[in-house]
Scaffold this motif. Structure first.
Motif, PDB file in Angstrom:
ATOM      1  N   LYS A   1      35.963  41.308  37.213  1.00 25.30           N
ATOM      2  CA  LYS A   1      35.653  41.388  38.712  1.00 25.30           C
ATOM      3  C   LYS A   1      35.660  40.016  39.400  1.00 25.30           C
ATOM      4  O   LYS A   1      35.588  39.995  40.537  1.00 25.30           O
ATOM      5  CB  LYS A   1      34.100  41.763  38.818  1.00 25.30           C
ATOM      6  CG  LYS A   1      33.877  43.457  38.145  1.00 25.30           C
ATOM      7  CD  LYS A   1      32.345  43.659  38.170  1.00 25.30           C
ATOM      8  CE  LYS A   1      31.999  45.102  37.735  1.00 25.30           C
ATOM      9  NZ  LYS A   1      30.803  45.438  37.863  1.00 25.30           N
TER      10      LYS A   1
ATOM     11  N   ASP B   1      42.558  37.457  40.373  1.00 24.31           N
ATOM     12  CA  ASP B   1      43.778  38.437  40.051  1.00 24.31           C
ATOM     13  C   ASP B   1      43.521  38.544  38.488  1.00 24.31           C
ATOM     14  O   ASP B   1      44.687  38.260  37.761  1.00 24.31           O
ATOM     15  CB  ASP B   1      44.933  37.922  40.462  1.00 24.31           C
ATOM     16  CG  ASP B   1      46.153  38.800  40.440  1.00 24.31           C
ATOM     17  OD1 ASP B   1      45.665  40.022  40.161  1.00 24.31           O
ATOM     18  OD2 ASP B   1      47.145  38.393  40.466  1.00 24.31           O
TER      19      ASP B   1
ATOM     20  N   HIS C   1      33.282  30.344  40.077  1.00 26.99           N
ATOM     21  CA  HIS C   1      33.547  31.796  40.072  1.00 26.99           C
ATOM     22  C   HIS C   1      32.683  32.924  39.563  1.00 26.99           C
ATOM     23  O   HIS C   1      32.224  33.736  40.014  1.00 26.99           O
ATOM     24  CB  HIS C   1      34.893  32.276  39.940  1.00 26.99           C
ATOM     25  CG  HIS C   1      35.980  31.634  40.915  1.00 26.99           C
ATOM     26  ND1 HIS C   1      36.526  32.755  41.906  1.00 26.99           N
ATOM     27  CD2 HIS C   1      36.712  30.659  41.208  1.00 26.99           C
ATOM     28  CE1 HIS C   1      37.247  32.095  42.703  1.00 26.99           C
ATOM     29  NE2 HIS C   1      37.565  31.022  42.312  1.00 26.99           N
TER      30      HIS C   1
ATOM     31  N   SER D   1      37.370  37.020  41.509  1.00 31.74           N
ATOM     32  CA  SER D   1      38.562  37.126  42.642  1.00 31.74           C
ATOM     33  C   SER D   1      39.646  36.163  42.200  1.00 31.74           C
ATOM     34  O   SER D   1      40.073  35.162  42.905  1.00 31.74           O
ATOM     35  CB  SER D   1      37.867  36.710  43.721  1.00 31.74           C
ATOM     36  OG  SER D   1      37.292  35.335  43.991  1.00 31.74           O
TER      37      SER D   1
END
Length: 362
Positions: free
Chosen positions: A210, A214, A27, A212
């Motif tokens: 930032k 949560d 991520h 994704s």
């Protein structure tokens, strides 16, 4: 996505290439950050490079997502998301050859963290920031006792709690299965050093916020309560399911009234420990609040196999010393009786020893 070399200060190193480490590395790389995996051997680095210097994430959570699952045909598999352009280093390479680490995410198992951290600590300095992502509690304090008894050249520390379900894909070393969409929360620990937090702390926290996944960024006092509640849930659920060999949901099935009684007693014991160790948090950490939290976790993770069950089933050491063991040590420090956690700790340690005995019978 394509590789980017990135400057030494922008690069994020990830220590621990298990399911959680791979998920965060993927991520962070997908968000545009240069990433280096710190692997346990040169042969692991060679294998990573031979398969394209990439991580694959299989987003199994879409199968149960209210809208995303509609995009799958019956029986259709989830297409892996492949993230490339990731570098890798052998953690045992001489520190002088590798240079300073500005940003480090530590995603090792709790029981492996001190030994792994020792391999990289000379590459960290006052301008570095370290993120700790372990189950249980006490890892930060152990690092502080072991390596930072003086306030010199101490990095900043961010502590995180991760509620995403993920597993290493069977037979695939650099593939992680994101099985359940959860959330994660981060907070900066109060500084060990006299000087303020370095620039890398804000940069790394911003990068995490930032993602994704949560993500929530909170103050330390708020995260501390969350960590204590999560510790309680892990202390009740993980050893029980590991010893029984069952999914979490069996603990709350309608015909398991005996298990409900066990959960009530276990939560009351943990609340008594917290009441002496953290008296200012007595309302947030009452026996009722803890049992309500643990019951909710059992329900939302009903189909999950706890990490301790996975470790026991695979013959790996567990994190019990940092979960039930942490509670037992806390109880002893504050003069509280902890028979349930003492028994669970002993039984899991016995289970580990029994597996070792089967491997080495003579």
């Amino acid at each position: 996505m394509s590789a980017g070399t990135g400057s030494a200060t922008s690069r994020i190193h990830v220590l621990g290439a298990g399911a959680v480490g791979l998920l965060f590395a993927a991520h962070l790389r997908q968000a545009g950050h240069p990433i280096t995996l710190l692997l346990r051997s040169q042969s692991a680095v060679d294998r990573f490079e031979r398969q394209g210097s990439r991580i694959s994430v299989i987003n199994d959570w879409v199968r149960v997502h209210p809208s995303r699952r509609l995009l799958l045909q019956p029986g259709e598999d989830v297409t892996p998301c492949t993230i490339d352009g990731i570098q890798a280093e052998d953690i045992h390479t001489d520190n002088d050859q590798q240079g300073v680490i500005s940003k480090l995410v530590v995603a090792t198992k709790a029981q492996d963290t001190l030994q792994a951290f020792e391999r990289v600590r000379m590459r960290l300095g006052a301008q570095s920031t370290v993120v700790l992502l372990q189950n249980g509690m006490g890892v930060f304090e152990a690092i502080q006792r072991e390596f930072y008894t003086q306030p010199d050249n101490v990095p900043a520390f961010i502590v995180g709690t991760n509620a995403h379900g993920c597993l290493r894909a069977s037979g695939d070393e650099f593939v992680t299965r994101h099985t359940a969409m959860g959330s994660c929360t981060f907070a900066t620990r109060p500084a060990l050093a006299a000087c303020g937090a370095p620039d890398s702390a804000l940069e790394l926290m911003t990068a995490l916020a930032k993602l994704s996944l949560d993500v929530a960024v909170v103050n330390w006092s708020e995260l501390h309560v969350q960590l204590l509640l999560k510790l309680a849930a892990n202390a009740v659920i993980n050893p029980a399911t590991a010893l029984a060999g069952c999914h979490n949901g069996l603990m709350s099935s309608h015909d398991m009234s005996t298990m409900s009684g066990f959960m009530t007693l276990a939560c009351a014991e943990i609340a008594a420990i917290y009441a002496r160790a953290h008296p200012h948090l007595h309302e947030e950490l009452s026996a009722h609040a803890i049992e309500e939290y643990v019951t909710r976790i059992v329900q939302v993770t009903a189909q999950n196999r706890s990490s301790m069950l996975q470790d026991v089933a695979s013959g790996r050491p567990t994190e019990v010393d940092w979960i039930n063991g942490h509670l037992v040590r806390l109880a002893h420090q504050h003069g509280v009786s902890a028979p349930i956690n003492t028994a669970l700790l002993a039984l899991i340690k016995l289970r580990e020893a029994a597996f070792e005995e089967r491997l080495n019978p003579f």
